[in-house]
Enzyme design. Structure first.
Site, short mmCIF file in Angstrom:
data_model
loop_
_atom_site.label_atom_id
_atom_site.label_comp_id
_atom_site.label_asym_id
_atom_site.label_seq_id
_atom_site.Cartn_x
_atom_site.Cartn_y
_atom_site.Cartn_z
N LYS A 163 1.03 -1.23 0.08
CA LYS A 163 0.06 -0.14 -0.13
C LYS A 163 0.96 1.29 -0.06
CE LYS A 163 -4.11 -2.10 0.67
NZ LYS A 163 -5.24 -1.97 -0.22
N ASP A 188 -0.29 -0.75 -4.60
CA ASP A 188 -1.88 -0.36 -4.73
C ASP A 188 -1.76 1.11 -3.90
OD1 ASP A 188 -4.52 -0.17 -4.26
OD2 ASP A 188 -4.89 -1.91 -2.99
N GLU A 213 -2.12 -0.68 -8.70
CA GLU A 213 -3.69 -0.75 -8.72
C GLU A 213 -3.99 0.60 -8.03
OE1 GLU A 213 -6.33 -3.71 -5.94
OE2 GLU A 213 -4.55 -4.27 -6.46
N ASP A 238 -9.51 -1.98 -9.78
CA ASP A 238 -10.49 -2.50 -8.79
C ASP A 238 -11.65 -1.85 -8.52
OD1 ASP A 238 -11.23 -3.91 -6.43
OD2 ASP A 238 -9.30 -3.48 -5.21
N LYS A 262 -13.25 -8.96 -7.15
CA LYS A 262 -13.50 -9.75 -5.84
C LYS A 262 -15.05 -9.84 -5.71
CE LYS A 262 -10.03 -6.63 -3.82
NZ LYS A 262 -9.69 -5.16 -3.25
#
Length: 371
Positions: A163, A188, A213, A238, A262
């Site tokens: 992250k 991300d 991401e 995402d 997801k």
């Protein structure tokens, strides 16, 4: 199958560590576990993976709970359901996480009634018996990142997602890449960069990342198109991809090369299958994420990650990493970085009802005789 009752367990599960991203900090996870029970007393489970605050998507856990109680579940009680995907004829995508949790419970219940694993029901194609796990590390200092990567490498993990935020993202990733030139690494950003910082983002090209991401704060596909044209590193979307139409638009504009799917975020396995088929037709790479979720949702994503053409190991690791005690038996475990895919009917695991009740802070039953 006819649905006799739906039970909602609002749970609060302590995390083993404080999870930090550019958008939030969490020390526990609240979700809603859905138990669907048919007229024969058989049950299936799903999980609503919305968060308490709208930092990830607009749907909050309170929104999910309200729409389930006041709208979605009312449509199911005593209804004869030929296939769990029929729910998408009656329920729109306004609250995809609530819908996914309900659909997943029905898919688990239906798969058990057919005595088949969940992937046989949804995809009916050959899958892997085991998958590689992947580690996501929060927005923490460099020494802590290095220490954790060492630890998880010793456990057999080879793929790490970090992250990041604009202030120090490149510095952190650079330090990691210098120490570990060969690990599978991705970033991300959780929508923390602006398009005006395109030169800063382009610097990440030098780090040989699998993808970056959700870098941009706008979620604007035209801005992503501009960014992807300027970068060699694949852009992965995402939370910007909420619907199949979003994915079609992003593909048409060449705004991405990779998508993180997801089931719990996009409305369930029905839509996950559609998106995977669209990726396959358009040579877009896909892989399976995780929602800092309990084992009920995580094991579903383990099943999805067993498809043979996923791009990279998913955001999937052992239950013990996150929780002292998970909600499923057996828990998700990793041996040398590898997770075995359950082979039983439905999700292939049992829900630990005692642990579920211990974590429950609110319980609601709709339909059936009260328990």
């Amino acid at each position: 199958m006819k649905i006799d009752r739906i039970e909602l367990f609002h749970v609060k599960i302590p995390l083993n560590f404080i999870f930090k991203s550019s958008q939030t900090t969490l020390n526990h996870r609240e979700t809603i576990i859905i138990k669907a029970v048919d007229e024969l007393g058989n049950s299936g489970y799903g999980e609503v993976v919305a968060f308490n605050e709208p930092f990830y998507t607009n749907e909050t856990l309170r929104d999910s709970k309200n729409v389930l109680i006041n709208k979605y579940i009312q449509k199911l009680i005593n209804k004869d359901i030929k296939h769990p995907f029929d729910i998408h004829k009656w329920v729109d995508l306004s609250y995809p996480m609530a819908l996914a949790g309900l659909e997943n419970a029905l898919v688990d219940l239906y798969s058990k009634s057919k005595k088949k694993p969940i992937m046989d029901i949804v995809f009916n194609e050959e899958t892997n018996n085991e998958i590689y796990g992947g580690i996501t590390l929060g927005d923490i200092d460099i020494p802590s990142l290095i220490k954790q990567i060492d630890n998880y490498q010793n456990q057999g993990y080879t793929r790490f997602k970090i992250k990041i935020k604009p202030k120090d993202g490149f510095i952190k990733l650079g330090a990691i890449r210098e120490k570990y030139p060969d690990i599978q690494l991705l970033a991300d950003a959780n929508k923390s960069y602006k398009i005006e910082q395109i030169e800063m983002i382009k610097k990440l090209d030098s780090l040989n990342l699998l993808c970056i991401e959700e870098p941009l704060d706008s979620g604007n596909f035209l801005e992503y198109q501009k960014l992807q044209e300027a970068m060699n590193t694949p852009i992965c979307l995402d939370e910007s991809i909420e619907t199949i139409d979003d994915l079609k638009t992003a593909i048409e504009l060449k705004s991405l090369k990779v998508v993180n799917l997801k089931a719990g975020r996009i409305g369930g396995m029905y839509y996950a299958k559609q998106m995977i088929e669209l990726c396959r037709k358009n040579n877009i790479k896909y892989w399976i994420g995780s929602m800092l979720e309990s084992g009920i949702s995580k094991i579903l994503h383990v099943h999805l990650a067993s498809l043979k053409d996923t791009y990279i190991p998913g955001d999937l690791s052992s239950s013990k990493r996150y929780f002292k005690k998970d909600l499923i038996k057996p828990e998700v475990t990793s041996e040398n970085g590898i997770i075995k895919v359950p082979k039983g009917c439905g999700l292939g695991v049992e829900v630990d009802e005692n642990t579920l009740k211990n974590y429950t802070i609110d319980y609601i039953q709709i339909g059936g005789e009260k328990h």
